[in-house]
Design an enzyme around this catalytic site. Structure first.
Site, PDB file in Angstrom:
ATOM      1  N   ARG A 167       0.822  -1.211   0.000  1.00 53.76           N
ATOM      2  CA  ARG A 167       0.000   0.000   0.000  1.00 53.76           C
ATOM      3  C   ARG A 167       0.858   1.265   0.000  1.00 53.76           C
ATOM      4  O   ARG A 167       0.448   2.307  -0.512  1.00 53.76           O
ATOM      5  CB  ARG A 167      -1.018   0.003   1.143  1.00 53.76           C
ATOM      6  CG  ARG A 167      -2.126   1.021   0.922  1.00 53.76           C
ATOM      7  CD  ARG A 167      -3.221   0.925   1.948  1.00 53.76           C
ATOM      8  NE  ARG A 167      -4.301   0.016   1.572  1.00 53.76           N
ATOM      9  CZ  ARG A 167      -5.311   0.322   0.776  1.00 53.76           C
ATOM     10  NH1 ARG A 167      -5.404   1.519   0.235  1.00 53.76           N
ATOM     11  NH2 ARG A 167      -6.248  -0.570   0.506  1.00 53.76           N
ATOM     12  N   GLU A 213      -9.998   5.330   7.110  1.00 57.04           N
ATOM     13  CA  GLU A 213      -8.576   5.659   7.063  1.00 57.04           C
ATOM     14  C   GLU A 213      -8.218   6.932   6.295  1.00 57.04           C
ATOM     15  O   GLU A 213      -7.274   7.630   6.684  1.00 57.04           O
ATOM     16  CB  GLU A 213      -7.791   4.495   6.437  1.00 57.04           C
ATOM     17  CG  GLU A 213      -7.764   3.255   7.288  1.00 57.04           C
ATOM     18  CD  GLU A 213      -7.260   2.076   6.470  1.00 57.04           C
ATOM     19  OE1 GLU A 213      -8.011   1.626   5.581  1.00 57.04           O
ATOM     20  OE2 GLU A 213      -6.130   1.642   6.702  1.00 57.04           O
TER      21      GLU A 213
HETATM   22  N1  MTE Z   1     -12.356   4.370  14.514  1.00 57.64           N
HETATM   23  C1  MTE Z   1     -12.443   3.993  15.810  1.00 57.64           C
HETATM   24  N2  MTE Z   1     -13.220   4.692  16.645  1.00 57.64           N
HETATM   25  N3  MTE Z   1     -11.756   2.904  16.284  1.00 57.64           N
HETATM   26  C2  MTE Z   1     -10.935   2.173  15.466  1.00 57.64           C
HETATM   27  O1  MTE Z   1     -10.323   1.203  15.914  1.00 57.64           O
HETATM   28  N4  MTE Z   1     -10.003   1.901  13.195  1.00 57.64           N
HETATM   29  C3  MTE Z   1      -9.667   2.573  11.937  1.00 57.64           C
HETATM   30  C4  MTE Z   1     -10.900   3.272  11.364  1.00 57.64           C
HETATM   31  N5  MTE Z   1     -11.541   4.068  12.372  1.00 57.64           N
HETATM   32  C5  MTE Z   1     -10.813   2.561  14.088  1.00 57.64           C
HETATM   33  C6  MTE Z   1     -11.586   3.679  13.661  1.00 57.64           C
HETATM   34  C7  MTE Z   1      -9.132   1.677  10.922  1.00 57.64           C
HETATM   35  S1  MTE Z   1      -7.493   1.294  10.949  1.00 57.64           S
HETATM   36  C8  MTE Z   1      -9.912   1.177   9.920  1.00 57.64           C
HETATM   37  S2  MTE Z   1      -9.281   0.200   8.710  1.00 57.64           S
HETATM   38  C9  MTE Z   1     -11.362   1.435   9.882  1.00 57.64           C
HETATM   39  O2  MTE Z   1     -11.800   2.264  10.937  1.00 57.64           O
HETATM   40  C10 MTE Z   1     -12.074   0.093   9.967  1.00 57.64           C
HETATM   41  O3  MTE Z   1     -13.436   0.231   9.950  1.00 57.64           O
HETATM   42  P1  MTE Z   1     -14.276   0.493   8.605  1.00 57.64           P
HETATM   43  O4  MTE Z   1     -13.767  -0.466   7.582  1.00 57.64           O
HETATM   44  O5  MTE Z   1     -15.650   0.226   9.017  1.00 57.64           O
HETATM   45  O6  MTE Z   1     -14.020   1.901   8.221  1.00 57.64           O
HETATM   46  N1  HPA Z   2      -5.571  -2.646   4.149  1.00 60.01           N
HETATM   47  C1  HPA Z   2      -5.733  -3.016   5.415  1.00 60.01           C
HETATM   48  N2  HPA Z   2      -5.530  -4.221   5.857  1.00 60.01           N
HETATM   49  C2  HPA Z   2      -5.124  -5.140   4.975  1.00 60.01           C
HETATM   50  C3  HPA Z   2      -4.926  -4.824   3.640  1.00 60.01           C
HETATM   51  C4  HPA Z   2      -5.170  -3.504   3.199  1.00 60.01           C
HETATM   52  O1  HPA Z   2      -5.027  -3.148   2.031  1.00 60.01           O
HETATM   53  N3  HPA Z   2      -4.524  -5.937   3.018  1.00 60.01           N
HETATM   54  C5  HPA Z   2      -4.456  -6.892   3.973  1.00 60.01           C
HETATM   55  N4  HPA Z   2      -4.830  -6.418   5.156  1.00 60.01           N
HETATM   56 MO1  MOS Z   3      -7.108  -0.598   9.337  1.00 61.53          MO
HETATM   57  S1  MOS Z   3      -5.065  -0.330   9.409  1.00 61.53           S
HETATM   58  O1  MOS Z   3      -7.017  -1.304   7.729  1.00 61.53           O
HETATM   59  O2  MOS Z   3      -7.272  -1.885  10.397  1.00 61.53           O
END
Ligand code: MTE
Ligand code: HPA
Ligand code: MOS
Length: 771
Positions: free
Chosen positions: A305, A708
């Site tokens: 990534r 993210e």
């Molecule tokens: N928000 C909160 N409150 N707590 C979390 O642990 N994780 C982040 C983001 N926002 C997180 C968060 C990360 S690393 C990711 S990948 C996404 O939430 C995962 O959830 P989503 O796929 O539903 O966005």
């Molecule tokens: N994003 C987050 N987590 C992951 C990914 C990615 O692209 N690929 C494997 N685990």
């Molecule tokens: Mo988020 S780093 O893809 O859990």
């Protein structure tokens, strides 16, 4: 607008996390004994004293593990308890089970090891020079960089250093395992990836997956730190439960969690950027040395990534970026919000700011002219399909007036000698989809009960990001009901099989679309039944506000009565939905493909003020134009933007993660030495303008991923601070190193100008401007 489904539980303190569940009387508490050194070969482990300690029931080492101790998401190269070699401080060697947690932790301190020391490497460049890599070095390229360097009017070259970051999820790593009668395990885990935990537990126990139940209610934060780190924790609990026949719980205390779990990857990078006379980017070349730590973990996926985001949102016709996972003797680093993207984006931004400084132009002018357009190509072979980069930039300009902001900053600096302001504009672009294609699938099980209430079970994990709220919103819309009728259940491997981790910001897209598939199947059946009863074509029927309508008029049938009748007539009121993101592919052999379902764009404007006598600073204002489709819950999504932004600002400013180069020890593994951003870091003036984007056909109800991407704005604060420092110290050496702590700010304000410093101290300070 409805609020976060967990809000009331959180506020009342009744939300349940792993160890809030009532403890069985006979439950054992576990503690780890970890390696005291960062690299060595274990000659022997002495557990005698620990076994003899009060309240200790058992002490286990690798030979006790009934199944396969090796684990890892990409390569299974780490053992649950060290087998021979240790590669980082704190790497688990022995597992202590006692009747209470204090006894277990005290006994852990009584274990001793004889370790033959091996050489410790913490610098990824040193590891790279020796060829100590995980996987192979990878290169993303397009055009021909070598052919254009001599046509460039400007070339800048440099190096940058980026520190890692501690996740600081509020709930530390933990799991509780109950032994099953068939040799399997039932585990309550704090994980983003129940199927990954299930696989790791099954392997450790030597049983098939169908004997392992993983159940997750919610996480007290994951942020990527529980995408994979949770696997070994849960497996150790399951092993102890199996071997003792008693429930067993492993909870890392904060200090242990900070010391031994993987974090965001530090990177060291080299770059070279070439511009035309008019400021067009002609060529960019870079090399990323990723500090992967002791084991492979998710590093190759994170690295990938980084490559995908190394062009950020710029059109770079000639591009060549290399990246390698370098094996060092620090914790095995892992997923963290952004997943390597921020490290990739950081370097091209450094290069552009470097060029702007050299040319004496505002960086935002270079950025604006190089944004991708519809039809341009990302270096990984995906074509840009719209003008979103420009739409966000233009929205930021229209809403917030870039030129006026620039003029105000410059005017202030002309008037003030000891307070300097800086601004930076940071456009972002984040590809949505797991770069590992098979992970892009979601599932949902939807039940409508006889009283008309609805429940969802999906492959998604609620970690605070508001997933449950969004899933419930999707089901409510699909059924024509209010949110109150929907509940979202724990995520469980016996209700949902073969889940990908909740990560890559794609959880709502994947599992929400699956909810939609299941809910629509049930709705069709119920409407077909109603149509039959009423003698009308089902096409004319709908459910609106929990009532049946025909051609838009009330049909005198409530949802509850309709469901009760449907049940009596043996209509299936449950269904399963499956969703796999269509149209994505990537071929690592040529490093090209349609990697992402779509991209999220945005533009942020940062303004800071630096006190040039003290090195302290204030983030005065951040204004963002963000592209997030049609939000399923605007308050939740704004929360994600703010949270991601501030988490990133911490990484760029006060969170100074350090490892001792000689010993490999994390020297900032406590909250006394590791400063996370507090509420005072949040600027008083934080404005978020949402771009209405009706065009996203991938997300449920045209929504877009939001977890993210906002994290990627954070480097903007660094560049704003840097600009303020430059306004005070125009010619001193100023390396592109982050984080920009107040301490580093102070050093850089005076770097190369000690004489000026003495002069500055003897002249009267100017007055602090009013905010
Ligand atoms: N928000 C909160 N409150 N707590 C979390 O642990 N994780 C982040 C983001 N926002 C997180 C968060 C990360 S690393 C990711 S990948 C996404 O939430 C995962 O959830 P989503 O796929 O539903 O966005
Ligand atoms: N994003 C987050 N987590 C992951 C990914 C990615 O692209 N690929 C494997 N685990
Ligand atoms: Mo988020 S780093 O893809 O859990």
């Amino acid at each position: 607008m409805s609020r976060h489904l967990d809000a009331e539980f959180h506020v009342r303190g009744t939300s349940r996390y792993v160890d809030d569940h009532p403890r069985p009387e006979n439950m054992l508490h576990l503690a780890l004994f970890g390696s005291p050194v960062a690299h060595g070969r274990v000659r022997s482990v002495d557990t005698q004293a620990a076994r003899a300690a009060d309240n200790v029931v058992a002490v286990f080492t690798v030979d006790d593990i009934p199944g396969d101790p090796w684990h890892g998401p990409v390569v299974q190269d780490e053992a649950l308890l060290a087998a021979g070699e240790v590669r980082y401080i704190g790497q688990p060697i022995a597992l202590i089970a006692a009747t209470d947690v204090d006894s277990a932790r005290r006994a852990a301190a009584l274990v001793s090891v004889d370790i033959e020391p091996l050489e410790i490497v913490t610098d990824p460049r040193v590891a790279h020079a020796r060829g100590d890599l995980f996987g192979v070095e990878r290169t993303f390229a397009q055009g021909d960089v070598d052919a254009v360097w001599n046509t460039c009017a400007t070339i800048v070259e440099g190096r940058s250093e980026l520190a890692g970051q501690e996740h600081v999820y509020m709930e530390t790593q933990r799991a509780r395992a109950y032994p099953r009668e068939d040799g399997g395990s039932q585990v309550m885990a704090s994980t983003q990836g129940p199927t990954m935990v299930q696989k790791c537990v099954a392997r450790a126990l030597g049983v098939a997956l169908h004997r392992v139940e993983i159940d997750v209610t919610r996480l007290g934060g994951g942020f990527g730190g529980k995408e994979d780190n949770a696997n070994s924790i849960a497996s150790l609990a399951a092993v102890a439960a199996r071997l003792t026949g008693r429930p067993a719980e492993l909870v890392l205390d904060r200090a242990t969690d900070m010391r031994i779990t993987g974090k965001r990857h530090p990177y060291s990078s080299d770059y070279r950027l070439g511009l035309s006379e008019s400021g067009d980017i002609l060529a960019f070349e870079a090399r990323h040395y990723q500090n992967a730590g002791g084991y492979t973990e998710l590093s190759p996926a994170v690295l990938e990534r980084t490559l995908f985001t190394s062009c950020n949102t710029y059109n770079i016709p000639n591009f060549r970026v290399h990246a390698a996972c370098c094996k060092t003797n620090i914790v095995p680093n892992t997923a963290f919000r952004g997943f390597g993207a921020a490290q990739g984006l950081w370097v091209i931004e450094c290069a552009i700011h470097h060029a702007a400084e050299q040319l004496g132009v505002a960086a935002e002018t270079l950025k604006a002219r190089n944004l991708v357009h519809d039809g341009d190509w990302f270096p990984y072979g995906q074509q840009v399909a719209h003008e979103h980069a420009h739409m966000c930039w233009d929205a930021a300009d229209t809403q917030f007036d870039l030129a006026a902001t620039r003029a105000a900053v410059d005017a202030f600096n002309a008037d003030h000698s000891h307070i300097k302001k800086g601004m930076a504009v940071l456009p972002i672009c984040h590809g949505v989809s797991f770069t590992k294609i098979p992970l892009n699938q979601g599932q949902a099980l939807v039940h409508v009960y006889q009283d008309g209430s609805v429940t969802l079970s999906t492959g998604g994990i609620e970690m605070g990001q508001g997933l449950s709220t969004k899933l419930a919103a999707i089901a409510a819309r699909a059924f024509g009901l209010s949110m109150e009728r929907i509940t979202v259940q724990s995520t469980n491997t016996f209700r949902t099989a073969n889940m990908g981790p909740s990560a890559a910001s794609a959880t709502t897209d994947l599992n929400g679309n699956a909810v939609l598939v299941a809910a629509e199947k049930i709705r069709e059946r119920v409407l077909a039944f109603a149509g039959q009863r009423l003698g009308v074509d089902a096409e004319r029927l709908a459910i609106v506000d929990a009532r049946l309508t025909c051609d838009g008029d009330d049909a005198d049938w409530s949802w509850n009565d309709l469901i009760a009748q449907a049940f009596l007539n043996r209509i299936n009121l449950s269904d399963h939905g499956f969703y796999a993101t269509p149209g994505i592919a990537f071929d690592p052999a040529v490093e090209k493909g349609q990697a992402f379902a779509y991209h999220v764009y945005g533009t942020a404007i940062f303004e800071v003020a630096v006190d040039c006598l003290r090195g302290t600073y204030e983030i005065e204002r951040i204004r963002i134009a963000h592209d997030m489709g049609r939000p399923l819950n605007e308050a939740v999504d704004i929360g994600q933007i703010e949270g991601g932004l501030i988490q990133g600002i911490g990484w760029m400013t006060c969170e100074d993660l350090r490892f001792d180069a000689q010993t490999g020890a994390c020297t900032t593994a406590t909250h006394a030495s590791y400063k996370v951003p507090g509420v005072y870091m949040v600027p008083d003036d934080l404005q978020i303008h949402l771009l209405e984007d009706p065009g996203n056909s991938v997300g449920p109800y045209s929504s877009k991923a939001v977890g993210e991407p906002p994290f990627l704005y954070a480097p903007g604060v660094y560049f704003a601070l840097r600009e303020a420092i430059r306004a005070f110290n125009p010619s001193g050496p100023l390396p592109f190193d982050a984080p920009m702590t107040p301490e580093r700010t102070l050093m850089q304000l005076y770097a190369g100008r000690i004489d000026d410093m003495i002069e500055a101290r003897s002249s009267p300070a100017d007055t602090t401007p009013s905010a």
